[in-house]
Design a protein around this motif. Structure first.
Motif, mmCIF file in Angstrom:
data_model
loop_
_atom_site.group_PDB
_atom_site.id
_atom_site.type_symbol
_atom_site.label_atom_id
_atom_site.label_comp_id
_atom_site.label_asym_id
_atom_site.label_seq_id
_atom_site.Cartn_x
_atom_site.Cartn_y
_atom_site.Cartn_z
ATOM 1 N N HIS A 1 0.749 -1.209 -0.048
ATOM 2 C CA HIS A 1 0.031 0.037 -0.115
ATOM 3 C C HIS A 1 0.986 1.288 -0.100
ATOM 4 N N ASP A 2 0.244 2.396 -0.311
ATOM 5 C CA ASP A 2 0.980 3.579 -0.200
ATOM 6 C C ASP A 2 0.996 4.124 1.102
ATOM 7 N N GLY A 3 1.703 5.180 1.428
ATOM 8 C CA GLY A 3 1.645 5.680 2.970
ATOM 9 C C GLY A 3 2.536 5.195 3.733
ATOM 10 N N PRO A 4 2.604 5.429 5.078
ATOM 11 C CA PRO A 4 3.662 5.000 5.955
ATOM 12 C C PRO A 4 3.152 3.437 6.331
ATOM 13 N N LEU A 5 4.014 2.695 6.701
ATOM 14 C CA LEU A 5 3.821 1.304 7.122
ATOM 15 C C LEU A 5 3.151 1.494 8.506
ATOM 16 N N SER A 6 2.412 0.490 8.985
ATOM 17 C CA SER A 6 1.601 0.349 10.108
ATOM 18 C C SER A 6 2.496 -0.063 11.188
ATOM 19 N N GLN A 7 2.084 0.128 12.382
ATOM 20 C CA GLN A 7 3.089 -0.064 13.393
ATOM 21 C C GLN A 7 3.382 -1.665 13.497
ATOM 22 N N GLN A 8 2.122 -2.473 13.252
ATOM 23 C CA GLN A 8 2.203 -3.737 12.933
ATOM 24 C C GLN A 8 3.273 -4.429 11.951
ATOM 25 N N GLU A 9 3.253 -3.624 10.606
ATOM 26 C CA GLU A 9 4.070 -3.768 9.763
ATOM 27 C C GLU A 9 5.619 -3.587 10.172
ATOM 28 N N ILE B 1 18.892 -20.547 14.982
ATOM 29 C CA ILE B 1 18.323 -19.177 15.114
ATOM 30 C C ILE B 1 16.857 -19.213 14.119
ATOM 31 N N ILE B 2 16.681 -19.868 13.471
ATOM 32 C CA ILE B 2 15.542 -20.319 12.461
ATOM 33 C C ILE B 2 14.606 -20.677 13.305
ATOM 34 N N ASN B 3 14.638 -21.479 14.364
ATOM 35 C CA ASN B 3 13.771 -22.072 15.067
ATOM 36 C C ASN B 3 13.509 -21.351 16.510
ATOM 37 N N LYS B 4 13.953 -20.013 16.657
ATOM 38 C CA LYS B 4 13.718 -19.518 17.961
ATOM 39 C C LYS B 4 12.662 -18.503 17.855
ATOM 40 N N PRO B 5 11.936 -18.110 16.986
ATOM 41 C CA PRO B 5 10.863 -17.545 17.123
ATOM 42 C C PRO B 5 9.726 -18.600 17.253
ATOM 43 N N GLU B 6 8.624 -18.104 17.864
ATOM 44 C CA GLU B 6 7.376 -19.154 18.006
ATOM 45 C C GLU B 6 6.695 -19.211 16.443
ATOM 46 N N THR B 7 6.722 -18.237 16.100
ATOM 47 C CA THR B 7 5.872 -17.956 14.781
ATOM 48 C C THR B 7 6.834 -16.761 13.937
ATOM 49 N N ILE B 8 6.727 -17.176 12.621
ATOM 50 C CA ILE B 8 7.391 -16.409 11.708
ATOM 51 C C ILE B 8 6.436 -15.844 10.670
ATOM 52 N N LEU B 9 5.301 -16.253 10.657
ATOM 53 C CA LEU B 9 4.144 -15.821 9.721
ATOM 54 C C LEU B 9 3.618 -14.616 9.920
ATOM 55 N N TYR B 10 3.570 -13.559 8.887
ATOM 56 C CA TYR B 10 3.008 -12.359 9.389
ATOM 57 C C TYR B 10 1.456 -12.754 9.769
ATOM 58 N N GLU B 11 0.877 -11.870 10.670
ATOM 59 C CA GLU B 11 -0.509 -12.160 11.116
ATOM 60 C C GLU B 11 -1.546 -11.996 10.065
ATOM 61 N N GLY B 12 -2.281 -13.105 10.070
ATOM 62 C CA GLY B 12 -3.346 -13.287 9.007
ATOM 63 C C GLY B 12 -2.721 -13.931 7.686
ATOM 64 N N VAL B 13 -1.668 -14.344 7.740
ATOM 65 C CA VAL B 13 -0.756 -15.055 6.446
ATOM 66 C C VAL B 13 -0.954 -16.387 6.866
ATOM 67 N N LYS B 14 -1.592 -17.435 6.033
ATOM 68 C CA LYS B 14 -1.575 -18.711 6.151
ATOM 69 C C LYS B 14 -0.848 -19.432 5.048
ATOM 70 N N THR B 15 -0.247 -20.371 5.614
ATOM 71 C CA THR B 15 0.455 -21.206 4.364
ATOM 72 C C THR B 15 -0.180 -22.722 4.245
ATOM 73 N N THR B 16 -0.245 -23.184 3.186
ATOM 74 C CA THR B 16 -0.900 -24.342 2.911
ATOM 75 C C THR B 16 0.047 -25.494 3.117
ATOM 76 N N GLN C 1 6.976 -3.486 13.102
ATOM 77 C CA GLN C 1 7.531 -4.400 14.142
ATOM 78 C C GLN C 1 7.673 -5.827 13.402
ATOM 79 N N TYR C 2 6.756 -6.236 12.441
ATOM 80 C CA TYR C 2 7.249 -7.593 12.027
ATOM 81 C C TYR C 2 8.474 -7.652 11.006
ATOM 82 N N LEU C 3 8.570 -6.519 10.143
ATOM 83 C CA LEU C 3 9.938 -6.253 9.296
ATOM 84 C C LEU C 3 11.232 -6.230 10.252
#
Length: 208
Positions: free
Chosen positions: A134-142, A192-207, A144-146
């Motif tokens: 999207h255009d404009g500033p990133l959201s706080q959630q975005e 390092i790859i396994n440290k985070p509990e989740t790495i998917l961005y909120e709302g993104v689902k993988t098959t 933080q994730y990035l």
């Protein structure tokens, strides 16, 4: 009166000759086998070295693109960052090969392993393709994730920088194939790859 001379037997010399030829053949075959095994080790070492280099390229490109994405204010800047990310993930196969080679050389059980390196790559690529479109500033959630993803990649980059092999000479390839510090580097990256509990961005689902 002629004395009878004993007939000379040719059996012993023939058997000796056959034994000599057989020994020579065995030595030749064994030498060829050793050469083939060494060549296979050299090729395996070369593949590991190249996979480490590809991993470093992947980390470098993704980190540069993430920085551009975090600092972006406009959609056109994000498009450029997304294109760079797409290129970066094309080189991600090296990471799978490098860590896979370490696991084959020294099988270890990683405590608390949540995901494989392949799952990590899939989830990262999918999440980063869906974020900040999207255009404009990133959201706080975005933001933080990035930032979280960038921190992961900084840690991974610091690990691969400890891999100091700079050429695929026969000596380097053989030493690498025989093990060494690179195995610990690979397992540290898997950790390092396994440290985070989740790495998917909120709302993104993988098959997967």
């Amino acid at each position: 009166m002629n004395e009878s001379r004993p007939k000379r037997s040719w059996f012993a010399p023939i058997v000796l000759a056959l034994l000599v030829f057989s020994l020579m053949g065995n030595v030749f075959l064994y030498s060829k086998q050793l050469q083939q095994e060494q060549r296979s080790r050299i090729q395996a070492g070369e593949r590991i070295i190249h996979s480490a280099w590809d991993s470093k390229q992947h980390f470098d490109v993704v980190l540069d693109a993430l920085t551009l994405l975090i600092e972006s204010k406009r959609a056109v800047e994000r498009l450029e960052a997304k294109q760079a990310l797409g290129y970066g993930f094309k080189t991600s196969h090296g990471l799978s090969e490098f860590i896979g080679a370490a696991g084959a050389a020294d099988p270890r059980e990683l405590a608390g392993q949540r995901r494989s390196v392949e799952t990590f790559i899939i989830d990262m690529e999918l999440s980063l393709s869906r974020i900040a479109n999207h255009d404009g500033p990133l959201s706080q959630q975005e933001s933080q994730y990035l930032t979280k993803v960038r921190d992961i990649y900084i840690d991974l980059q610091q690990q691969i920088q400890q891999f100091k092999v700079s050429s695929t000479s026969q000596q380097n390839a053989l030493q690498t194939a025989n093990g060494g510090p690179w195995i610990d580097i690979a397992f540290e990256m898997l950790s390092i790859i396994n440290k985070p509990e989740t790495i998917l961005y909120e709302g993104v689902k993988t098959t997967n």
